[in-house]
Design an enzyme around this catalytic site. Sequence first.
Site, short mmCIF file in Angstrom:
data_model
loop_
_atom_site.label_atom_id
_atom_site.label_comp_id
_atom_site.label_asym_id
_atom_site.label_seq_id
_atom_site.Cartn_x
_atom_site.Cartn_y
_atom_site.Cartn_z
N ALA A 180 -11.49 4.78 2.05
CA ALA A 180 -12.90 4.39 1.89
C ALA A 180 -13.53 3.82 3.17
O ALA A 180 -14.56 3.17 3.11
CB ALA A 180 -13.02 3.39 0.75
N ASP A 220 2.87 5.01 -5.55
CA ASP A 220 2.11 6.24 -5.38
C ASP A 220 3.00 7.42 -5.73
O ASP A 220 3.72 7.95 -4.88
CB ASP A 220 1.60 6.32 -3.94
CG ASP A 220 0.80 7.58 -3.68
OD1 ASP A 220 0.70 8.41 -4.61
OD2 ASP A 220 0.29 7.73 -2.56
N ASP A 275 0.85 -1.19 0.00
CA ASP A 275 0.00 0.00 0.00
C ASP A 275 0.89 1.25 0.00
O ASP A 275 1.80 1.37 0.84
CB ASP A 275 -0.87 -0.04 1.27
CG ASP A 275 -1.98 0.97 1.27
OD1 ASP A 275 -2.43 1.36 0.17
OD2 ASP A 275 -2.43 1.36 2.37
P1 13P Z 1 -9.05 4.68 5.37
O1 13P Z 1 -8.21 5.55 6.24
O2 13P Z 1 -10.31 5.39 4.94
O3 13P Z 1 -9.33 3.36 5.98
O4 13P Z 1 -8.23 4.41 4.01
C1 13P Z 1 -7.28 3.38 3.95
C2 13P Z 1 -6.47 3.44 2.71
O5 13P Z 1 -6.78 4.09 1.73
C3 13P Z 1 -5.25 2.63 2.68
O6 13P Z 1 -4.51 2.84 1.51
O1 G3H Z 2 -3.36 4.90 3.58
C1 G3H Z 2 -2.83 4.67 4.65
C2 G3H Z 2 -3.15 3.45 5.42
O2 G3H Z 2 -4.19 3.70 6.32
C3 G3H Z 2 -1.92 2.92 6.09
O3 G3H Z 2 -1.61 3.67 7.23
O4 G3H Z 2 0.80 4.14 6.80
O5 G3H Z 2 -0.18 4.37 9.11
O6 G3H Z 2 0.15 2.12 8.09
P1 G3H Z 2 -0.12 3.57 7.85
ZN ZN Z 3 -4.60 4.81 0.74
#
Ligand code: 13P
Ligand code: G3H
Ligand code: ZN
Length: 311
Positions: free
Chosen positions: A215, A104, A82
């Site tokens: 989301a 990203d 992510d």
């Molecule tokens: P939320 O903070 O809305 O759960 O979004 C999570 C997210 O986009 C992780 O990449």
């Molecule tokens: O988009 C972000 C996610 O909620 C991940 O959060 O970077 O604190 O693990 P984090």
């Molecule tokens: Zn995100």
Amino acid sequence: MAIVTSKDMFEKAYKGGYAIGAFNVNNMEIIQGITEAAKELSSPLILQVSAGARKYANHTYLMKLIEAAVIETGLPICVHLDHGDTFELCKSCIDGGFSSVMIDGSHHTYEDNVKLTKQVVEYAHDHGVVVEGELGRLEGIEDDVKVSAADASYTEPNQVEDFVKRTGVDSLAIAIGTSHGAYKFKPGTKPQLRFDILEEVEKRLPNFPIVLHGASSVIPEFVQQINQYGGQMPDAIGIPEDMLRQAAKMAVCKINIDSDLRLAMTASIRKYMAENPSHFDPRQYLKPAREAIKAMVARKIVDVLGSNGKA
Ligand code: 13P
Ligand code: G3H
Ligand code: ZN
């Protein structure tokens, strides 16, 4: 079953008008809660790991826990990075067994975003890994970096075809008014998303999977429970679930959820601690926390994503 890419999942989700939940994972109980719900509902699943999660729990621990979940559930699970922000981070996750990465580049200029994303795509595709790119910039907190409302920007639909063509990404995250964290809309205001932008993107990229970050619905019962048992969260407003259902019926194939997991876990632990002030065995409070995550994810799969029975 094994760790899989999201390719098949997205193709079926696009055609079927539903979405795959991409849940952020940081430890064993979170992974177990999510995957047990998906198993009971026979739902495909994306487990996503942020740079912060890797720092907290270590890549190998998370990878092995996810491999254990694949064995225990027999589900197809996609393991996704992510918000990768560098080629090196994406490469490290690809080399370490992830089946999907996000690069990203949304904080760079358009041309630099194209260049960086293309570099990741070339390496990923050579290794059988799929890539999510991002155009537009979400407000909120990622990895301790706060993006202000002034710095956030909606996706420009007229850039998406060029971006996808030049980079070769497999999916695209867009900014239509969602944001990261628990405070998505100002208290007293009506949540609104730019579905017109999503429609424009869909027209320009037929049959192409779109990703919705930020989301979480910031489920009010969890916020109330946190505050009932000693928390001090200000008014928190998330994305209404009917809007997520609408997005899932459109081109959105991946819906990212992290904050709702955090809230479910914290609400459960606060309640347990308040009701059992003399307990100190972590299993006693982590067990109901895992159950709370499982129940929340199960409800999302059935009521919001529509991915039940699709594994
Ligand atoms: P939320 O903070 O809305 O759960 O979004 C999570 C997210 O986009 C992780 O990449
Ligand atoms: O988009 C972000 C996610 O909620 C991940 O959060 O970077 O604190 O693990 P984090
Ligand atoms: Zn995100």
